[in-house]
Design a protein around this motif. Structure first.
Motif, PDB file in Angstrom:
ATOM      1  N   PRO A 220       0.813  -1.220   0.000  1.00 19.63           N
ATOM      2  CA  PRO A 220       0.000   0.000   0.000  1.00 19.63           C
ATOM      3  C   PRO A 220       0.845   1.267   0.000  1.00 19.63           C
ATOM      4  N   TYR A 221       0.220   2.361  -0.472  1.00 18.28           N
ATOM      5  CA  TYR A 221       0.856   3.674  -0.445  1.00 18.28           C
ATOM      6  C   TYR A 221       0.803   4.237   0.977  1.00 18.28           C
ATOM      7  N   ASP A 222       1.819   5.024   1.328  1.00 21.31           N
ATOM      8  CA  ASP A 222       1.700   5.837   2.533  1.00 21.31           C
ATOM      9  C   ASP A 222       1.125   7.197   2.137  1.00 21.31           C
ATOM     10  N   ILE A 223       0.823   8.023   3.120  1.00 23.88           N
ATOM     11  CA  ILE A 223       0.116   9.268   2.848  1.00 23.88           C
ATOM     12  C   ILE A 223       0.953  10.242   2.020  1.00 23.88           C
ATOM     13  N   ASN A 224       2.263  10.217   2.201  1.00 28.86           N
ATOM     14  CA  ASN A 224       3.119  11.105   1.408  1.00 28.86           C
ATOM     15  C   ASN A 224       3.088  10.715  -0.066  1.00 28.86           C
ATOM     16  N   GLU A 225       3.086   9.427  -0.334  1.00 29.06           N
ATOM     17  CA  GLU A 225       3.028   8.968  -1.725  1.00 29.06           C
ATOM     18  C   GLU A 225       1.691   9.322  -2.353  1.00 29.06           C
ATOM     19  N   VAL A 226       0.625   9.229  -1.578  1.00 27.01           N
ATOM     20  CA  VAL A 226      -0.693   9.595  -2.099  1.00 27.01           C
ATOM     21  C   VAL A 226      -0.722  11.080  -2.450  1.00 27.01           C
ATOM     22  N   ARG A 227      -0.217  11.905  -1.568  1.00 22.24           N
ATOM     23  CA  ARG A 227      -0.234  13.353  -1.799  1.00 22.24           C
ATOM     24  C   ARG A 227       0.610  13.756  -2.995  1.00 22.24           C
ATOM     25  N   LYS A 247      -8.610   8.633  11.035  1.00 20.82           N
ATOM     26  CA  LYS A 247      -8.142   7.403  11.646  1.00 20.82           C
ATOM     27  C   LYS A 247      -6.676   7.425  12.073  1.00 20.82           C
ATOM     28  N   CYS A 248      -5.866   8.294  11.515  1.00 22.79           N
ATOM     29  CA  CYS A 248      -4.430   8.197  11.698  1.00 22.79           C
ATOM     30  C   CYS A 248      -3.894   9.380  12.505  1.00 22.79           C
ATOM     31  N   ASP A 249      -2.652   9.220  12.991  1.00 24.99           N
ATOM     32  CA  ASP A 249      -1.976  10.297  13.697  1.00 24.99           C
ATOM     33  C   ASP A 249      -1.536  11.374  12.722  1.00 24.99           C
ATOM     34  N   ASP A 250      -1.163  12.503  13.276  1.00 25.21           N
ATOM     35  CA  ASP A 250      -0.756  13.630  12.432  1.00 25.21           C
ATOM     36  C   ASP A 250       0.615  13.434  11.809  1.00 25.21           C
ATOM     37  N   ASP A 251       1.401  12.525  12.357  1.00 29.70           N
ATOM     38  CA  ASP A 251       2.756  12.312  11.849  1.00 29.70           C
ATOM     39  C   ASP A 251       2.701  11.522  10.543  1.00 29.70           C
ATOM     40  N   PRO A 252       3.035  12.141   9.404  1.00 29.56           N
ATOM     41  CA  PRO A 252       2.946  11.424   8.122  1.00 29.56           C
ATOM     42  C   PRO A 252       3.988  10.333   7.968  1.00 29.56           C
ATOM     43  N   ASN A 253       5.032  10.360   8.800  1.00 31.80           N
ATOM     44  CA  ASN A 253       6.086   9.346   8.701  1.00 31.80           C
ATOM     45  C   ASN A 253       5.772   8.110   9.541  1.00 31.80           C
ATOM     46  N   LYS A 254       4.700   8.161  10.308  1.00 28.74           N
ATOM     47  CA  LYS A 254       4.316   7.040  11.153  1.00 28.74           C
ATOM     48  C   LYS A 254       3.352   6.132  10.395  1.00 28.74           C
ATOM     49  N   TYR A 255       3.555   4.822  10.557  1.00 27.78           N
ATOM     50  CA  TYR A 255       2.713   3.855   9.848  1.00 27.78           C
ATOM     51  C   TYR A 255       1.267   3.945  10.331  1.00 27.78           C
ATOM     52  N   CYS A 256       0.343   3.971   9.385  1.00 25.92           N
ATOM     53  CA  CYS A 256      -1.082   3.998   9.700  1.00 25.92           C
ATOM     54  C   CYS A 256      -1.729   2.741   9.127  1.00 25.92           C
TER      55      CYS A 256
END
Length: 348
Positions: A220-227, A247-256
């Protein structure tokens, strides 16, 4: 010499046949000679030798073939393919499928439509009280039969409840998928058989599934890749962003774990198709949760499916629709139908 003697014997034998007063050989030449008792040039013992040779030869060959097949099948597993993912002909890039499938089917002499056609990707129906969508509803009902509880024997022994935060499954376990999840409780018209999957009301539901590949995991993509994705549809990006914020924390580097998805997006292929398509909803997820994978031929395994409902498609307009799956390890190729599925929709 021996060769000359054999030749003379054959010559004399031929002369004897031709001068025979009975003519029995001439009248049945090539079949039976009543004078010598030969059948097609061979006597009884010659036929016994020939048939014995063929029976023994066929028996030996059949035995060798059976031994080879027996040894070959000893190298195969009934549940685990010998070649997987990249080594197999299926490869590692899954495609999508859809229901209802089969198009208009085949037209009989009486003018009735019967069966399904593998060559047609057109969903064509007339909605309303005099609609002709019964075959479409039956096709969806047939596909969803295996999602009924107890369809597979001892299915409960291998199914387990899963969610985005659950631990990885064991090899012989598979996640439960409830058929009731396909009904959006907030929708005015639900994607259920009792409401004709929306076809009666002009809000058709199309079931989308990800084709099975043994031992395949989504990446899966992480949020940075999606953006930062350059080709991902904007509406899909916005929906993923909403899920991330909820659903996720504010830290984009943390796994969600809630981004562990094969995302699904359905839209028109061209601008006119997109304009005529209208609003689209996805139930129960915006794609296929990663915890349903991998598929390892588990007993009672149920593939995750998504009900895509078209809320207000334009009537009497032929639309070319395309649904795409999104993950790092899924490529899109329209020519080979990789990572996507295409179909047409026409609602009268």
């Amino acid at each position: 010499m021996a060769g000359d003697s054999s030749f003379d014997q054959d010559k004399n034998k031929l002369a004897e046949y031709e001068t025979s007063s009975s003519g029995s050989y001439k009248s049945s030449r090539g079949c039976f000679n009543s004078k010598t008792g030969e059948l097609m040039g061979r006597n009884f013992f010659s036929w016994i030798k020939l048939l014995s040779f063929f029976f023994i030869f066929c028996g030996v060959m059949s035995t060798l073939f059976g031994l080879c097949m027996g040894i070959f099948f000893q190298t195969l597993d009934y549940y685990i393919p010998k070649l997987k993912i990249e080594d197999s002909m299926i490869g590692s890039n899954p495609g999508l499928g859809y229901r209802p499938a089969g198009g208009l089917g085949f037209k009989t002499i009486n003018g009735d439509y019967k069966g399904l056609s593998i060559y047609s990707s057109l969903i064509w129906f007339r909605h309303g009280g005099d609609g002709n969508f019964d075959r479409l509803r039956e096709n969806l009902d047939k596909f969803l039969e295996e999602y009924e509880p107890g369809f597979f024997a001892n299915q409960g022994a291998s199914l387990t409840k899963c969610d985005f935060e659950s631990k990885p499954k064991l090899t012989d376990e598979s996640c439960e998928f409830n058929k009731e999840w396909l009904s959006d409780q907030g929708a005015d018209i639900k994607c259920i058989s009792a409401e004709h999957y929306g076809y009666y009301y002009g809000k058709p539901c199309i079931l989308i599934k990800l084709n099975r590949i043994y031992d395949w995991f989504p990446d899966p993509y992480d949020i940075n890749e999606v953006r930062n994705h350059s080709t991902m549809p904007l509406s899909l990006k916005n929906d993923i962003e909403k899920i991330y914020e909820e659903k996720c924390d504010d830290d984009p580097n943390k796994y969600c774990p809630y981004l562990n998805m094969v995302w699904l997006h359905c839209d028109g292929e061209d601008d006119p198709d997109k304009e005529n398509l209208g609003l689209v909803s996805y139930t129960p997820f915006r794609g296929f949760p990663g915890y349903f994978f991998p598929y390892r031929n588990q007993r009672g395994y149920l593939s995750p499916v998504v009900m895509v409902q078209l809320k207000n498609p334009t009537p009497a307009v032929l639309m070319n629709l395309e649904c795409t799956a999104w993950a790092r390890n899924i490529r899109h190729n329209r020519l080979k139908r990789e990572g996507l599925v295409h179909f047409e929709l026409l609602m009268d």
